[in-house]
Design a protein around this motif. Structure first.
Motif, PDB file in Angstrom:
ATOM      1  N   GLY A  32      19.516   7.167  10.471  1.00  0.00           N
ATOM      2  CA  GLY A  32      19.123   8.570  10.544  1.00  0.00           C
ATOM      3  C   GLY A  32      17.968   8.858   9.611  1.00  0.00           C
ATOM      4  N   ILE A  33      17.175   9.847   9.981  1.00  0.00           N
ATOM      5  CA  ILE A  33      16.077  10.317   9.141  1.00  0.00           C
ATOM      6  C   ILE A  33      16.359  11.782   8.854  1.00  0.00           C
ATOM      7  CG2 ILE A  33      13.592  10.671   8.960  1.00  0.00           C
ATOM      8  CD1 ILE A  33      13.277   8.461  11.093  1.00  0.00           C
ATOM      9  N   LEU A  34      16.614  12.088   7.616  1.00  0.00           N
ATOM     10  CA  LEU A  34      16.971  13.447   7.218  1.00  0.00           C
ATOM     11  C   LEU A  34      15.893  14.047   6.331  1.00  0.00           C
ATOM     12  CD1 LEU A  34      20.685  12.764   6.243  1.00  0.00           C
ATOM     13  CD2 LEU A  34      19.818  13.610   8.421  1.00  0.00           C
ATOM     14  N   GLY A  35      15.697  15.344   6.466  1.00  0.00           N
ATOM     15  CA  GLY A  35      14.747  16.046   5.615  1.00  0.00           C
ATOM     16  C   GLY A  35      14.562  17.468   6.117  1.00  0.00           C
ATOM     17  N   LYS A  36      14.043  18.301   5.255  1.00  0.00           N
ATOM     18  CA  LYS A  36      13.833  19.706   5.643  1.00  0.00           C
ATOM     19  C   LYS A  36      12.671  19.812   6.626  1.00  0.00           C
ATOM     20  CE  LYS A  36      10.920  20.760   1.711  1.00  0.00           C
ATOM     21  NZ  LYS A  36      10.648  21.603   0.599  1.00  0.00           N
ATOM     22  N   ASN A  37      12.550  20.966   7.257  1.00  0.00           N
ATOM     23  CA  ASN A  37      11.448  21.218   8.184  1.00  0.00           C
ATOM     24  C   ASN A  37      10.116  20.979   7.490  1.00  0.00           C
ATOM     25  OD1 ASN A  37      13.303  21.951  10.083  1.00  0.00           O
ATOM     26  ND2 ASN A  37      12.901  24.159   9.947  1.00  0.00           N
ATOM     27  N   GLY A  38       9.218  20.283   8.199  1.00  0.00           N
ATOM     28  CA  GLY A  38       7.883  20.045   7.655  1.00  0.00           C
ATOM     29  C   GLY A  38       7.801  18.894   6.679  1.00  0.00           C
ATOM     30  N   SER A  39       8.870  18.116   6.538  1.00  0.00           N
ATOM     31  CA  SER A  39       8.855  17.030   5.555  1.00  0.00           C
ATOM     32  C   SER A  39       8.269  15.727   6.098  1.00  0.00           C
ATOM     33  CB  SER A  39      10.268  16.786   5.008  1.00  0.00           C
ATOM     34  OG  SER A  39      11.128  16.340   6.044  1.00  0.00           O
ATOM     35  N   GLY A  40       7.971  15.665   7.418  1.00  0.00           N
ATOM     36  CA  GLY A  40       7.315  14.479   7.964  1.00  0.00           C
ATOM     37  C   GLY A  40       8.189  13.592   8.835  1.00  0.00           C
ATOM     38  N   LYS A  41       9.390  14.043   9.189  1.00  0.00           N
ATOM     39  CA  LYS A  41      10.300  13.230  10.011  1.00  0.00           C
ATOM     40  C   LYS A  41       9.683  12.894  11.370  1.00  0.00           C
ATOM     41  CE  LYS A  41      13.509  16.310   9.994  1.00  0.00           C
ATOM     42  NZ  LYS A  41      12.860  17.403   9.267  1.00  0.00           N
ATOM     43  N   SER A  42       9.216  13.900  12.068  1.00  0.00           N
ATOM     44  CA  SER A  42       8.609  13.680  13.392  1.00  0.00           C
ATOM     45  C   SER A  42       7.346  12.844  13.276  1.00  0.00           C
ATOM     46  CB  SER A  42       8.296  15.009  14.075  1.00  0.00           C
ATOM     47  OG  SER A  42       9.489  15.705  14.345  1.00  0.00           O
ATOM     48  N   SER A  43       6.570  13.089  12.253  1.00  0.00           N
ATOM     49  CA  SER A  43       5.353  12.294  12.041  1.00  0.00           C
ATOM     50  C   SER A  43       5.701  10.830  11.819  1.00  0.00           C
ATOM     51  CB  SER A  43       4.560  12.830  10.845  1.00  0.00           C
ATOM     52  OG  SER A  43       4.085  14.127  11.111  1.00  0.00           O
ATOM     53  N   LEU A  52       0.703   8.235  16.563  1.00  0.00           N
ATOM     54  CA  LEU A  52       0.047   8.895  15.434  1.00  0.00           C
ATOM     55  C   LEU A  52      -0.449   7.812  14.486  1.00  0.00           C
ATOM     56  CD1 LEU A  52      -0.645  11.521  13.899  1.00  0.00           C
ATOM     57  CD2 LEU A  52       1.611  11.394  12.848  1.00  0.00           C
ATOM     58  N   LYS A  53      -1.704   7.888  14.142  1.00  0.00           N
ATOM     59  CA  LYS A  53      -2.297   6.875  13.269  1.00  0.00           C
ATOM     60  C   LYS A  53      -2.253   7.367  11.818  1.00  0.00           C
ATOM     61  CE  LYS A  53      -6.209   3.938  12.635  1.00  0.00           C
ATOM     62  NZ  LYS A  53      -6.636   2.801  13.363  1.00  0.00           N
ATOM     63  N   PRO A  54      -1.535   6.652  10.961  1.00  0.00           N
ATOM     64  CA  PRO A  54      -1.447   7.062   9.558  1.00  0.00           C
ATOM     65  C   PRO A  54      -2.608   6.493   8.746  1.00  0.00           C
ATOM     66  CG  PRO A  54      -0.105   5.145   9.890  1.00  0.00           C
ATOM     67  CD  PRO A  54      -0.696   5.490  11.236  1.00  0.00           C
ATOM     68  N   LYS A  55      -2.692   6.944   7.526  1.00  0.00           N
ATOM     69  CA  LYS A  55      -3.670   6.391   6.594  1.00  0.00           C
ATOM     70  C   LYS A  55      -3.305   4.936   6.283  1.00  0.00           C
ATOM     71  CE  LYS A  55      -5.314   7.068   1.880  1.00  0.00           C
ATOM     72  NZ  LYS A  55      -5.107   7.838   0.668  1.00  0.00           N
ATOM     73  N   ASN A  56      -2.003   4.669   6.202  1.00  0.00           N
ATOM     74  CA  ASN A  56      -1.534   3.337   5.824  1.00  0.00           C
ATOM     75  C   ASN A  56      -0.132   3.110   6.386  1.00  0.00           C
ATOM     76  OD1 ASN A  56      -1.875   0.894   4.440  1.00  0.00           O
ATOM     77  ND2 ASN A  56      -0.600   1.611   2.772  1.00  0.00           N
ATOM     78  N   ARG A  57       0.161   1.847   6.781  1.00  0.00           N
ATOM     79  CA  ARG A  57       1.507   1.473   7.200  1.00  0.00           C
ATOM     80  C   ARG A  57       1.571  -0.019   7.474  1.00  0.00           C
ATOM     81  NH1 ARG A  57      -0.006  -0.682  11.338  1.00  0.00           N
ATOM     82  NH2 ARG A  57      -0.238   0.107  13.430  1.00  0.00           N
ATOM     83  N   LEU A  58       2.761  -0.577   7.344  1.00  0.00           N
ATOM     84  CA  LEU A  58       3.033  -1.964   7.698  1.00  0.00           C
ATOM     85  C   LEU A  58       4.302  -1.961   8.536  1.00  0.00           C
ATOM     86  CD1 LEU A  58       2.754  -5.066   7.510  1.00  0.00           C
ATOM     87  CD2 LEU A  58       4.089  -4.941   5.412  1.00  0.00           C
ATOM     88  N   ILE A  59       4.213  -2.478   9.763  1.00  0.00           N
ATOM     89  CA  ILE A  59       5.381  -2.565  10.635  1.00  0.00           C
ATOM     90  C   ILE A  59       5.759  -4.022  10.788  1.00  0.00           C
ATOM     91  CG2 ILE A  59       6.207  -2.250  13.005  1.00  0.00           C
ATOM     92  CD1 ILE A  59       4.548   0.302  13.153  1.00  0.00           C
ATOM     93  N   LYS A  60       7.062  -4.307  10.645  1.00  0.00           N
ATOM     94  CA  LYS A  60       7.566  -5.665  10.851  1.00  0.00           C
ATOM     95  C   LYS A  60       8.762  -5.613  11.800  1.00  0.00           C
ATOM     96  CE  LYS A  60       8.167  -6.743   6.465  1.00  0.00           C
ATOM     97  NZ  LYS A  60       8.467  -7.534   5.270  1.00  0.00           N
ATOM     98  N   ILE A  61       8.814  -6.573  12.698  1.00  0.00           N
ATOM     99  CA  ILE A  61       9.969  -6.756  13.565  1.00  0.00           C
ATOM    100  C   ILE A  61      10.494  -8.147  13.304  1.00  0.00           C
ATOM    101  CG2 ILE A  61      10.780  -6.908  15.946  1.00  0.00           C
ATOM    102  CD1 ILE A  61       8.700  -4.799  16.663  1.00  0.00           C
ATOM    103  N   ASP A  62      11.771  -8.222  12.931  1.00  0.00           N
ATOM    104  CA  ASP A  62      12.398  -9.493  12.543  1.00  0.00           C
ATOM    105  C   ASP A  62      11.553 -10.232  11.507  1.00  0.00           C
ATOM    106  OD1 ASP A  62      14.614  -9.067  14.147  1.00  0.00           O
ATOM    107  OD2 ASP A  62      13.653  -9.970  15.902  1.00  0.00           O
ATOM    108  N   ASP A  63      11.106  -9.501  10.494  1.00  0.00           N
ATOM    109  CA  ASP A  63      10.348 -10.020   9.352  1.00  0.00           C
ATOM    110  C   ASP A  63       8.943 -10.527   9.678  1.00  0.00           C
ATOM    111  OD1 ASP A  63      12.430  -9.494   7.491  1.00  0.00           O
ATOM    112  OD2 ASP A  63      13.459 -11.316   8.153  1.00  0.00           O
ATOM    113  N   LYS A  64       8.447 -10.254  10.882  1.00  0.00           N
ATOM    114  CA  LYS A  64       7.100 -10.672  11.255  1.00  0.00           C
ATOM    115  C   LYS A  64       6.236  -9.431  11.437  1.00  0.00           C
ATOM    116  CE  LYS A  64       8.914 -14.639  13.653  1.00  0.00           C
ATOM    117  NZ  LYS A  64       9.684 -14.865  14.852  1.00  0.00           N
TER     118      LYS A  64
END
Length: 107
Positions: A32-43, A52-64
């Motif tokens: 679950g992702i919890l937070g108040k309205n406007g805290s960035g959950k949907s983003s 949505l393209k962020p300034k920065n992020r790293l995505i891994k699936i099964d450690d790759k």
């Protein structure tokens, strides 16, 4: 399957929305992702999916590291409350993404 997103940073109009966010989700577990309205959950969800393209992020699936948008991989599905697809996706790509046939759609 294990999905991780790390070091997410997102700014809107000079305001920091997300900074240094880490989240892990594993097959067979509820995350679950919890937070108040406007805290960035949907983003954050849109960043996962690739609409949505962020300034920065790293995505891994099964450690790759996973570099292409998740919506093109078939590894995850997302049904948002509002517009579903990134603005720049072509109709043909949307049909392919959902494994739909134009003729069937027209019928």
């Amino acid at each position: 399957m294990k999905f991780e997103i790390d070091n997410v940073a997102l700014n809107y109009s000079g305001k920091t929305i997300l900074n240094g966010v880490y989240l892990k989700a594993e097959k067979g577990r509820i995350t679950g992702i919890l937070g108040k309205n406007g805290s960035g959950k949907s983003s954050l969800i849109k960043i996962f999916f690739g609409s949505l393209k962020p300034k920065n992020r790293l995505i891994k699936i099964d450690d790759k590291p996973f570099l292409k948008p998740l919506y093109r991989s078939g590894k995850a599905k997302y049904l948002p409350q509002h517009p579903l697809l990134p603005e720049n996706i072509k109709v043909a790509a949307a049909f392919e993404l959902f494994k739909a046939e134009w003729q069937h759609f027209m019928e």
